[in-house]
Scaffold this motif. Sequence first.
Motif, short mmCIF file in Angstrom:
data_model
loop_
_atom_site.label_atom_id
_atom_site.label_comp_id
_atom_site.label_asym_id
_atom_site.label_seq_id
_atom_site.Cartn_x
_atom_site.Cartn_y
_atom_site.Cartn_z
N VAL A 168 0.92 -1.02 -0.08
CA VAL A 168 0.10 0.14 -0.05
C VAL A 168 0.84 1.30 -0.04
O VAL A 168 1.71 1.44 0.78
N LEU A 169 0.46 2.25 -0.92
CA LEU A 169 1.53 3.37 -1.00
C LEU A 169 0.44 4.44 -1.23
O LEU A 169 -0.17 4.50 -2.22
N TYR A 170 0.50 5.48 -0.16
CA TYR A 170 -0.27 6.85 -0.33
C TYR A 170 0.72 8.04 -0.62
O TYR A 170 1.57 8.09 0.46
N ARG A 213 -0.56 -3.41 -4.01
CA ARG A 213 -2.09 -3.77 -4.12
C ARG A 213 -2.83 -2.23 -4.19
O ARG A 213 -3.90 -2.20 -5.17
N LYS A 214 -2.42 -1.33 -3.40
CA LYS A 214 -3.30 0.13 -3.60
C LYS A 214 -2.25 1.02 -3.65
O LYS A 214 -1.08 1.07 -3.16
N ILE A 232 -2.55 -5.15 -8.64
CA ILE A 232 -3.30 -3.68 -8.24
C ILE A 232 -4.85 -4.13 -8.22
O ILE A 232 -5.41 -4.67 -8.99
N GLN A 233 -5.09 -3.74 -6.85
CA GLN A 233 -6.74 -3.94 -6.67
C GLN A 233 -7.48 -2.44 -6.46
O GLN A 233 -8.42 -2.16 -6.81
N GLU A 234 -6.55 -1.76 -6.45
CA GLU A 234 -7.15 -0.33 -5.96
C GLU A 234 -6.31 0.98 -6.28
O GLU A 234 -5.03 0.80 -6.12
N ILE A 235 -7.05 1.87 -7.43
CA ILE A 235 -5.93 3.15 -7.52
C ILE A 235 -6.62 4.17 -7.51
O ILE A 235 -7.82 4.23 -8.11
N VAL A 236 -6.14 5.19 -7.10
CA VAL A 236 -6.82 6.55 -6.83
C VAL A 236 -5.73 7.60 -7.33
O VAL A 236 -4.66 7.78 -6.75
N LEU A 237 -6.21 8.28 -8.36
CA LEU A 237 -5.28 9.32 -8.85
C LEU A 237 -6.14 10.81 -8.77
O LEU A 237 -7.05 10.98 -9.49
#
Length: 564
Positions: A326-328, A351-352, A381-386
């Motif tokens: 997970v990387l934010y 994954r995120k 990857i299951q979740e991606i927010v751009l």
Amino acid sequence: MGQVTSSSCPVSSSQTDHMYWTCREKGTISTNSKSNWYGNTCGNDDLTLTLPDECLAMIFGTLSCHDRNNCSLVCKRWKSIDSMSRQSLVLVARSEMSHLLPSLLSRFRSVSVLALKCSRKVVSIDDDALARIPALLPSLKKLKVKGCIDISDNGLHAFALHRPPLLTKLSFASCGFGSRGLISLLVNCPSIQDLTIKRLRKLDAQNIPLSLDGYPYSSMDLVKEENSDPYKQQKMKEMKQGDSIHQLEKLCIKDLHNARLFIPLLCSYGQSLKTLIVCRSSGNWDRVLGSLQGRTTGIAEIHVENVQMGDAGLVSISTSCPDLQVLYLSRATDCTDAGLSAIANSCRKLRKLHVDAWSRFGSRTIGDAGVLSIAIRCTHIQEIVLMGVPITVASLDVLAPNCPALERMALCNTESVGDFEMTIIGAKFSALRKLCIKNCPISDSGIQAIGEGCPSLVKLKVKRCRGVTQASVSKLRMQRSSLVVSVDKGSILFERERTVSTVDELQDGYMRGRRMPTSAFPNARPRPRSTRTRVICSSRSALLLGAKFGRKRSNEGNSHTEGF
């Protein structure tokens, strides 16, 4: 809250038997309670007297804090049950309460979660009161302390010497201790797994690195450490050998301003640490994360928000955290496509991914090339927010087939996502279950493309997309009744609003880049030119700017700020 008697209708034996065996199946009463149960059930007007203490404790557990406090005032039995069954306790101190804390905690000895919230303007809890908490609450698992500025290194050290065996989570905000007390806490309480530190001004002022090698604890007029203590000698021996004594799994750092103090701490807990969160903390975090190079850590989740970090920090993460999942990245100052490509090359288990792109003084930031590298190499990857990332069709074409497990996607604050990109998403992202589109130039055609595609989609959220009408949303809801469509009011331009907006544009003389004569609408009322300042930013920044300029607007009377 008073005790109200129930009706005088007697309880039948079948009802009594049913209530008893229901509680037995749930494990809320013991077998020895049967005689008391049947002896107190029949012939009583107050049905609460027929309930065992275990059942009444379960009922109390479903109540709010205010209602539960009122229940403890009904009678002695209810007060006793509340005291023995309460698991969490929040104390808000607006005045001195150090002398009252022992009597309060001795009443609630089963409490496992304790929160102490004090005002920084008054004296509330001192070192002696803090040091007595582990003895008064033997089942303590989580402790949160906020605003207790009178707690110093001495108090935290005395607290740590009790070595509470079940304590796993600690949170300190705006307290008066520094690095010495924090080091003593980490050394003497190896059971701690989750540590949050926020706004510790003395920690920044002392300028002492958080090094566990500096133990035994030493400071002016503190409790003397016996170097001959075999327990402490064994602890130091295990720590120096890198044994499994280090169990800290989550470290959260917020609003601190001396990043280099955490270099030895990260090196010491590199093997056990699983989650690292850094928010609004100044300093060169490229150097801090660079200290992990050459080490293989077990960190699987990293959150970085509003810090000074660039590609060098991302390269250090990629080399030292091969198991990163997970990387934010939120408004990291100098991160570009090169740093994100380094993450994609080494962290294949990702994954995120959340990216809130932000450029300082118009410099380069994360763009379509970085997303493309993630799509090529990170197939889990299951979740991606751009947010603010100009993603294009080239990245979407690679992301769909290479990432078959992608279920959640959000595209926000970018002009590159339009109806054509929505068509690609609807046609190729068959596994997508949740989709969020925010502040993008899409229209009804894009909504229709999503409705005709994405067979696994269960939720669609549209925010601040002015081209979407109510008719398209209603049609989509009728076509796919199982799909949850969430649209905020700012996204939909109703017919009347659209007409008024068109008249205003024509009246100002602007229509598709051409100046139109105002005589085209002779009956339109004149509209004064607005001095409104339009700001396009993320939701958090919009709130901050709105609050700032809102105060200015109230003072000046002619300045407006609108965040959308």
